[in-house]
Design a protein around this motif. Structure first.
Motif, PDB file in Angstrom:
ATOM      1  N   PRO A  99      10.193   1.007  -5.050  1.00 54.21           N
ATOM      2  CA  PRO A  99       9.866   2.428  -4.943  1.00 54.21           C
ATOM      3  C   PRO A  99       8.531   2.843  -5.560  1.00 54.21           C
ATOM      4  O   PRO A  99       8.036   3.942  -5.282  1.00 54.21           O
ATOM      5  CB  PRO A  99      11.017   3.120  -5.666  1.00 54.21           C
ATOM      6  CG  PRO A  99      11.596   2.096  -6.570  1.00 54.21           C
ATOM      7  CD  PRO A  99      11.311   0.760  -5.961  1.00 54.21           C
ATOM      8  N   ALA A 100       7.926   1.973  -6.395  1.00 53.37           N
ATOM      9  CA  ALA A 100       6.706   2.392  -7.074  1.00 53.37           C
ATOM     10  C   ALA A 100       5.817   1.193  -7.405  1.00 53.37           C
ATOM     11  O   ALA A 100       6.309   0.092  -7.645  1.00 53.37           O
ATOM     12  CB  ALA A 100       7.059   3.138  -8.361  1.00 53.37           C
ATOM     13  N   ILE A 101       4.511   1.462  -7.437  1.00 51.64           N
ATOM     14  CA  ILE A 101       3.546   0.436  -7.828  1.00 51.64           C
ATOM     15  C   ILE A 101       2.573   1.056  -8.818  1.00 51.64           C
ATOM     16  O   ILE A 101       2.154   2.208  -8.651  1.00 51.64           O
ATOM     17  CB  ILE A 101       2.828  -0.165  -6.594  1.00 51.64           C
ATOM     18  CG1 ILE A 101       1.950  -1.366  -6.975  1.00 51.64           C
ATOM     19  CG2 ILE A 101       2.041   0.876  -5.837  1.00 51.64           C
ATOM     20  CD1 ILE A 101       1.463  -2.193  -5.793  1.00 51.64           C
ATOM     21  N   TRP A 102       2.274   0.304  -9.864  1.00 48.76           N
ATOM     22  CA  TRP A 102       1.356   0.755 -10.910  1.00 48.76           C
ATOM     23  C   TRP A 102       0.215  -0.241 -10.957  1.00 48.76           C
ATOM     24  O   TRP A 102       0.429  -1.420 -11.238  1.00 48.76           O
ATOM     25  CB  TRP A 102       2.071   0.792 -12.252  1.00 48.76           C
ATOM     26  CG  TRP A 102       1.314   1.519 -13.327  1.00 48.76           C
ATOM     27  CD1 TRP A 102       0.101   1.193 -13.847  1.00 48.76           C
ATOM     28  CD2 TRP A 102       1.745   2.698 -14.008  1.00 48.76           C
ATOM     29  NE1 TRP A 102      -0.253   2.096 -14.806  1.00 48.76           N
ATOM     30  CE2 TRP A 102       0.735   3.029 -14.928  1.00 48.76           C
ATOM     31  CE3 TRP A 102       2.894   3.491 -13.936  1.00 48.76           C
ATOM     32  CZ2 TRP A 102       0.835   4.124 -15.774  1.00 48.76           C
ATOM     33  CZ3 TRP A 102       2.985   4.576 -14.772  1.00 48.76           C
ATOM     34  CH2 TRP A 102       1.966   4.899 -15.675  1.00 48.76           C
ATOM     35  N   ILE A 103      -0.985   0.223 -10.671  1.00 44.14           N
ATOM     36  CA  ILE A 103      -2.171  -0.627 -10.646  1.00 44.14           C
ATOM     37  C   ILE A 103      -2.927  -0.335 -11.946  1.00 44.14           C
ATOM     38  O   ILE A 103      -3.358   0.796 -12.175  1.00 44.14           O
ATOM     39  CB  ILE A 103      -3.016  -0.347  -9.391  1.00 44.14           C
ATOM     40  CG1 ILE A 103      -2.150  -0.566  -8.128  1.00 44.14           C
ATOM     41  CG2 ILE A 103      -4.260  -1.222  -9.377  1.00 44.14           C
ATOM     42  CD1 ILE A 103      -2.726   0.018  -6.855  1.00 44.14           C
ATOM     43  N   GLN A 104      -3.024  -1.342 -12.782  1.00 44.17           N
ATOM     44  CA  GLN A 104      -3.505  -1.153 -14.153  1.00 44.17           C
ATOM     45  C   GLN A 104      -4.928  -0.610 -14.254  1.00 44.17           C
ATOM     46  O   GLN A 104      -5.716  -0.690 -13.316  1.00 44.17           O
ATOM     47  CB  GLN A 104      -3.401  -2.473 -14.923  1.00 44.17           C
ATOM     48  CG  GLN A 104      -2.021  -2.748 -15.477  1.00 44.17           C
ATOM     49  CD  GLN A 104      -1.559  -1.770 -16.546  1.00 44.17           C
ATOM     50  OE1 GLN A 104      -0.459  -1.259 -16.468  1.00 44.17           O
ATOM     51  NE2 GLN A 104      -2.373  -1.492 -17.539  1.00 44.17           N
ATOM     52  N   GLU A 105      -5.228  -0.116 -15.412  1.00 41.02           N
ATOM     53  CA  GLU A 105      -6.519   0.455 -15.758  1.00 41.02           C
ATOM     54  C   GLU A 105      -7.655  -0.506 -15.404  1.00 41.02           C
ATOM     55  O   GLU A 105      -7.580  -1.702 -15.673  1.00 41.02           O
ATOM     56  CB  GLU A 105      -6.504   0.718 -17.268  1.00 41.02           C
ATOM     57  CG  GLU A 105      -7.634   1.537 -17.808  1.00 41.02           C
ATOM     58  CD  GLU A 105      -7.385   1.891 -19.261  1.00 41.02           C
ATOM     59  OE1 GLU A 105      -7.366   3.081 -19.556  1.00 41.02           O
ATOM     60  OE2 GLU A 105      -7.198   0.973 -20.086  1.00 41.02           O
ATOM     61  N   GLY A 106      -8.680   0.036 -14.754  1.00 41.47           N
ATOM     62  CA  GLY A 106      -9.834  -0.764 -14.381  1.00 41.47           C
ATOM     63  C   GLY A 106      -9.725  -1.406 -13.015  1.00 41.47           C
ATOM     64  O   GLY A 106     -10.667  -2.062 -12.568  1.00 41.47           O
TER      65      GLY A 106
END
Length: 138
Positions: A99-106
């Motif tokens: 349900p979700a994707i988190w693409i890290q900082e940078g």
């Protein structure tokens, strides 16, 4: 494109509802950001599922070569990979119905992030999940 992250209250709600986080690119090296962030999230009570070929275990959890190898549902895919890898990872995330994707900082890939959002995923990009946890969670 001009990608916009969810509002702070939506990020907080996401952090409250997820339990299992597949971490793509989780390094076994303690000095790497992926290790420190994942270890902290594990301490906060999240189940961390390492996704990295050629590893058997990280942070005491069995590692999987790719998202489709995980034999149970995950609530969030957290990505520690270069921007060029994001389109393929979005395809993998869609294939396993995460349900979700988190693409890290940078890490930024507007087109892939918009594709994921258009397919119904909650997408957070170019933000650190640990920093947001510390900012929004009690």
């Amino acid at each position: 494109m001009n990608f916009k992250n969810p509002a702070p209250e939506e990020i907080k709600a996401l952090l409250q509802r997820i339990k299992t986080i597949a971490v793509v690119g989780l390094s076994p090296k303690p000095d790497r950001p992926s290790f420190g962030v994942s270890q902290a999230m594990q301490r906060f009570g999240y189940r961390i599922v390492p996704v990295r070929p050629a590893l058997s275990e990280v942070l005491g959890e069995k590692a999987y070569a790719k998202l489709s190898d995980i034999p149970f549902p995950v609530d969030l895919v957290n990505v520690f990979r270069e921007a060029a890898a994001i389109p393929g990872l979005v395809e993998e995330a869609l294939a396993i119905n995460v349900p979700a994707i988190w693409i890290q900082e940078g890490i930024v890939h507007d087109e892939a992030a918009e594709k994921a959002r258009a397919a119904g995923l909650t997408v957070v990009m170019d933000r650190c999940i640990y920093k947001d946890y510390m900012r929004y969670m009690p």
